[in-house]
Structures are given as structure tokens and as C-alpha cells.
Motif scaffolding. Structure first.
Motif, PDB file in Angstrom:
ATOM      1  N   SER A 266       0.988  -1.327  -0.076  1.00 26.88           N
ATOM      2  CA  SER A 266      -0.204   0.287  -0.331  1.00 26.88           C
ATOM      3  C   SER A 266       0.786   1.367   0.110  1.00 26.88           C
ATOM      4  N   SER A 267       0.311   2.164  -1.240  1.00 28.84           N
ATOM      5  CA  SER A 267       1.514   4.066  -1.163  1.00 28.84           C
ATOM      6  C   SER A 267       1.122   4.234  -0.123  1.00 28.84           C
ATOM      7  N   MET A 301       1.896   5.741 -10.731  1.00 28.05           N
ATOM      8  CA  MET A 301       1.463   4.772  -9.824  1.00 28.05           C
ATOM      9  C   MET A 301       2.366   3.975 -10.709  1.00 28.05           C
ATOM     10  N   THR A 304       2.045  -0.093 -11.377  1.00 30.50           N
ATOM     11  CA  THR A 304       0.640  -0.572 -11.269  1.00 30.50           C
ATOM     12  C   THR A 304       0.476  -0.055 -12.915  1.00 30.50           C
ATOM     13  N   ALA A 343      -6.865   3.384  -5.594  1.00 32.06           N
ATOM     14  CA  ALA A 343      -5.652   4.473  -4.800  1.00 32.06           C
ATOM     15  C   ALA A 343      -4.754   3.991  -4.322  1.00 32.06           C
ATOM     16  N   GLY A 344      -3.885   3.842  -3.666  1.00 32.12           N
ATOM     17  CA  GLY A 344      -2.652   3.307  -3.170  1.00 32.12           C
ATOM     18  C   GLY A 344      -2.859   2.291  -1.621  1.00 32.12           C
ATOM     19  N   ILE A 345      -3.915   1.223  -2.302  1.00 31.97           N
ATOM     20  CA  ILE A 345      -4.660   0.815  -1.604  1.00 31.97           C
ATOM     21  C   ILE A 345      -4.219  -0.689  -1.848  1.00 31.97           C
ATOM     22  N   PRO A 346      -4.325  -1.588  -1.285  1.00 33.31           N
ATOM     23  CA  PRO A 346      -3.384  -3.748  -1.792  1.00 33.31           C
ATOM     24  C   PRO A 346      -4.730  -3.882  -2.564  1.00 33.31           C
ATOM     25  N   MET A 347      -3.979  -3.764  -3.663  1.00 34.79           N
ATOM     26  CA  MET A 347      -5.287  -4.626  -5.179  1.00 34.79           C
ATOM     27  C   MET A 347      -6.107  -3.708  -5.572  1.00 34.79           C
ATOM     28  N   ALA A 348      -5.738  -2.505  -5.291  1.00 33.57           N
ATOM     29  CA  ALA A 348      -6.255  -1.944  -6.321  1.00 33.57           C
ATOM     30  C   ALA A 348      -6.386  -1.931  -7.956  1.00 33.57           C
ATOM     31  N   GLY A 349      -4.713  -2.036  -8.227  1.00 30.68           N
ATOM     32  CA  GLY A 349      -4.684  -2.264  -9.410  1.00 30.68           C
ATOM     33  C   GLY A 349      -5.560  -3.068 -10.186  1.00 30.68           C
ATOM     34  N   ASP A 378       1.616  -7.545  -6.380  1.00 28.84           N
ATOM     35  CA  ASP A 378       1.252  -6.599  -6.057  1.00 28.84           C
ATOM     36  C   ASP A 378       2.175  -5.743  -5.145  1.00 28.84           C
ATOM     37  N   ARG A 381       4.988  -4.548  -7.715  1.00 29.76           N
ATOM     38  CA  ARG A 381       4.714  -2.932  -7.938  1.00 29.76           C
ATOM     39  C   ARG A 381       4.791  -2.107  -7.549  1.00 29.76           C
ATOM     40  N   THR A 382       3.776  -2.127  -6.051  1.00 30.25           N
ATOM     41  CA  THR A 382       3.806  -1.660  -5.294  1.00 30.25           C
ATOM     42  C   THR A 382       5.194  -0.729  -4.993  1.00 30.25           C
TER      43      THR A 382
HETATM   44  N1  ASP Z   1      -1.440  -1.502  -4.306  1.00 27.70           N
HETATM   45  C1  ASP Z   1      -1.044  -0.777  -5.397  1.00 27.70           C
HETATM   46  C2  ASP Z   1      -0.257   0.703  -3.813  1.00 27.70           C
HETATM   47  O1  ASP Z   1      -1.076   0.725  -3.061  1.00 27.70           O
HETATM   48  C3  ASP Z   1      -2.060  -0.251  -6.087  1.00 27.70           C
HETATM   49  C4  ASP Z   1      -1.937  -1.900  -6.822  1.00 27.70           C
HETATM   50  O2  ASP Z   1      -3.018  -1.829  -6.662  1.00 27.70           O
HETATM   51  O3  ASP Z   1      -1.190  -1.471  -7.563  1.00 27.70           O
HETATM   52  O4  ASP Z   1       0.407   1.539  -4.874  1.00 27.70           O
END
Ligand code: ASP
Length: 413
Positions: A266-267, A301, A304, A343-349, A378, A381-382
Motif C-alpha cells: 500500500s503506497s 503509480m 501499477t 487508490a494506494g491500497i492493496p489490490m487497487a490495481g 502487488d 509494483r507497490t
Molecule cells: N497496491 C498498490 C499501491 O498501493 C496499488 C495497486 O494495487 O497496484 O501502490
């Protein structure tokens, strides 16, 4: 002891494969394809449900969260130029490597129903651009048109920062709260990922057999390679040559933040550490970091963006769908906007992948294939997302003539 979500997903994946094999031996494969698959469809619908509100709240809260509007202007022009340029380079790196390796070619999953027309020839491209400006933003949101929604949200967020108090403060709080709620809702839906993935994978394996795993491994390899190229080659080149910064010294300064990004996926959660590392270890000023980093955590990102493009191309290859140049161009473009909207949260991408698949008419089912390996990707990429944010901060700090940067090349070599 409760199993962590990514282990649950892995387990669900394995059970899905086993059930699929068993169903073929025992003859209940019809049930898996036509009834069990409903669970997978429900999960995919729930993911689609959150896209629009997640984008709106994430973008607006990101822009309004950066504090005083007087920083806008020159700083924002440079910042956006950096965000867009590096994300585009990342996407093109991914596109090049995925076309080179072709991880999905040869797997040829058959589709239950042909996707309704693969869109996106060059003549439609013009429309895609023009349609970014919605004639009616609410209609665009209601219809789930993502690009106009992102466009309007960016503008709306920007002009909230220009509004006088008390409206500015009220709206900022409102959208901050909206985003908090959407994050909670997203986490809640993702809790169901194991059940969803189980049903989706079982159906895919019944239809195709085990051969599908070879391309999947090669897909992971492709993304890892492309991410590494961007993080280890492209960004350091920009640091070194454009800003005269030592990539190694800056990397060392950022290690704590990068490890946190890797382990939290999570960014946004990493943001406090990113800010303190960039300021204390790399020596960028708070003026620049407090502008570039919070916005970067939701908008910039690179990892992402690259992932979205490679994953979409992989899904097309696996389903044996040839994408024209025009369609690949639309993928590049939507990958950029999806990474801005994520969003900068897990799995948003991952959630955003649905947009890209829709944009070029690829089957949403393909999501079931890539979800089981999403967690490690994830994490990577984060880390690339946070690394790019931090590089952007020192580059912009340098361009503003800051004297206290500790990672300048000439101080080190
Ligand atoms: N988890 C990534 C982030 O917070 C976003 C994504 O799921 O790609 O940067």
C-alpha cells in the motif's frame, strides 16, 4: 490461527484446481461451469461495484489532501509532467517486454461466449479522447464511464483547493471521509476473494485443463522483468542524468520505505515513511515532499501502470485475441488513467483491471486467472510505485534549486 488473506487466496486457488479435476473424473463438471461459477460472477460484480466511488474518492481526497493551494502552479506542472512521463515509460517498457515474451500465447483459452465486439480501432481512438470530457459528469459516473469520471474528479479536487473556507475545509473532510469508507468497503469485498477465486479458477481449469499454468508462470516472470527494468534502469538513468543524483545513495536512503511498501502493498500506508525518508535521508524539503508525495501515492503509480498493461495483453494472448495497434494504444492510454485512478491500497490495481478489459472488450473472466498471483506482484509494483514517487521528489527538489539534498552525485563521488 487465522490465515492471512493471500494464503487463503492461494489455498482457494489450489482447492479450485483440485475440484475442477475431480469434477471431470466424477462427471459434475457441468455443475462447476454453470452453477458454481455464479459465485465467481458475484465476486466480479462486487469488484465492479466499487470502481466508480473508489476512483472519485481516491482522486479527490488525494488532491485536496495536499494542503495549501499556493503550492500549485509551477510545482504542479513539473509534478504532473514527471508523473505522466514516468508512468508512460513504464507502460511502454511493459508493452515491449510482453510483446517480446508473449507469455500467454499458445494457451488459447476458449471463451464461453465471444466478447461483444473487440473495440478500439484507430477511428474510435479520437472518440475516446474527446469523450474524456464528459458533457454530463453525473451521467458518466452513473454509466461507469471511467475516463470522464477521472477527468472530472481531478478538476473537482483541484477547484476544492481553490474554494474559500469554510467550504474548502468542509469538502476536504467530506471527501477524506468518503475515501475512508470506500477503503473499508474495498477491504470487505476483498475478504471474499478466496471464495470468488475458487469458483473462477475451477471453471477455467474445467474448461482448459492444467496447461494454463505454464503461461501463468511466464506472465509473472514478464512482469517481474519489466518492473525491474523500470526501477533499476529507467528511473536511475533519469536520477543520474537529469537531476545529477546518485541512484545508489537515494536507494539507500529509501530502503525502509521500500521494504514497508513491499510488505504492506500500500503506497498510502507507506506514505509517512516515504515522507520521512525523503526528507531526513535524502534531504528534500518539506515544501516539495509534502506536495509530490501525498499526491504521488494515489496518482503516480508506475508499477501499477506497467502491470495493468502487461496483464491486459496477457489476458488477450491467453484468449487468443489479436490486438491491433489501435487497441494496444487504447490499452496504454487506459493503463495510464487506471493507474491514476487506482487508490494506494492493496489490490487497487487489480480492481482497476476491469476497466481496461472493458475498454478493449476483453473477457472479465481473465481476472480469475491473474488474481491468484496478484499478491506477490502487488508487493513488487507497490515498491516500484513508492520508488518512483521518491525519485520524483528529489528530482523536483533539485530542479527547484534546493541546496540541502544529501544524495547529489557530486557530494558522493
Ligand atoms: N497496491 C498498490 C499501491 O498501493 C496499488 C495497486 O494495487 O497496484 O501502490
Amino acid at each position: 490461527m487465522k490465515l492471512k488473506l493471500h494464503w487463503q487466496i492461494l489455498l482457494a486457488f489450489i482447492v479450485g484446481v483440485l475440484i475442477a479435476q475431480l469434477s471431470k473424473w466424477l462427471g459434475f463438471d457441468y455443475f462447476v461451469i454453470h452453477h458454481l461459477s455464479i459465485i465467481g460472477d458475484i465476486f466480479l460484480r462486487a469488484l465492479q461495484m466499487i470502481i466508480v466511488p473508489l476512483i472519485i474518492s481516491s482522486i479527490i481526497s488525494g488532491i485536496t489532501g495536499i494542503g495549501s493551494a499556493e503550492n500549485f502552479g509551477r510545482l504542479s506542472a513539473k509534478t504532473f509532467a514527471y508523473y505522466i512521463l514516468t508512468s508512460l515509460i513504464a507502460i511502454i517498457t511493459g508493452l515491449f517486454i510482453v510483446n517480446l515474451i508473449q507469455p500467454g500465447t499458445g494457451a488459447e483459452l476458449t471463451l464461453q461466449a465471444a466478447p461483444e465486439g473487440i473495440h478500439g480501432d484507430l477511428s474510435r481512438l479520437k472518440d475516446t479522447f474527446i469523450n474524456i470530457i464528459p458533457t454530463n459528469p453525473l451521467a458518466a459516473m452513473v454509466k461507469g464511464e471511467i475516463l470522464p469520471t477521472i477527468f472530472f474528479s481531478l478538476l473537482f479536487g483541484f477547484f476544492i483547493t481553490k474554494a474559500p473556507d469554510p467550504y474548502k475545509e468542509k469538502l476536504t473532510n467530506l471527501f477524506q471521509g468518503f475515501f475512508e469508507v470506500m477503503m473499508k468497503l474495498t477491504h470487505f469485498i476483498i475478504l471474499f476473494a478466496p471464495i470468488g477465486i475458487f469458483a473462477i479458477i475451477a471453471k477455467i481449469v474445467v474448461q482448459t485443463g492444467m496447461e494454463i499454468f505454464i503461461p501463468l508462470a511466464s506472465y509473472v516472470g514478464t512482469i517481474v522483468l519489466a518492473l525491474a527494468a523500470h526501477a533499476i534502469i529507467t528511473l536511475p538513468i533519469i536520477l543520474y542524468f537529469v537531476a545529477g543524483i546518485s541512484p545508489m545513495a537515494h536507494f539507500k536512503a529509501m530502503t525502509a520505505a521500500l521494504f514497508t511498501a513491499f510488505s504492506t502493498s500500500s503506497s498510502s500506508a507507506t506514505l509517512p515513511l516515504t515522507i520521512s525518508s525523503v526528507e531526513e535521508n535524502s534531504g528534500a524539503s518539506n515544501k516539495v515532499s509534502s506536495f509530490v508525495l501525498p499526491l504521488g501515492a494515489t496518482i503516480n503509480m508506475d508499477g501499477t501502470a506497467l502491470y495493468e498493461c502487461v496483464a491486459a495483453m496477457f489476458i488477450a494472448q491467453v484468449y487468443g485475441i489479436d490486438l491491433s495497434f489501435g487497441q494496444q494504444f487504447i490499452i496504454v492510454f487506459t493503463a495510464l488513467l487506471a493507474s491514476i485512478g487506482a487508490a494506494g491500497i492493496p489490490m487497487a490495481g487489480f480492481v482497476m483491471m476491469a476497466i481496461i478489459l472493458n475498454a478493449v472488450g476483453l473477457p472479465l473472466e481473465g481476472l480469475g486467472l491473474i488474481l491468484p498471483v496478484d499478491r506477490p506482484l502487488d508487493m513488487l509494483r507497490t515498491s516500484v510505485n513508492v520508488w518512483s514517487d521518491s525519485c520524483g521528489t528529489v528530482i523536483i527538489a533539485r530542479s527547484e534549486g534546493e541546496k540541502d539534498l544529501k544524495v547529489l552525485r557530486k557530494n558522493i563521488d
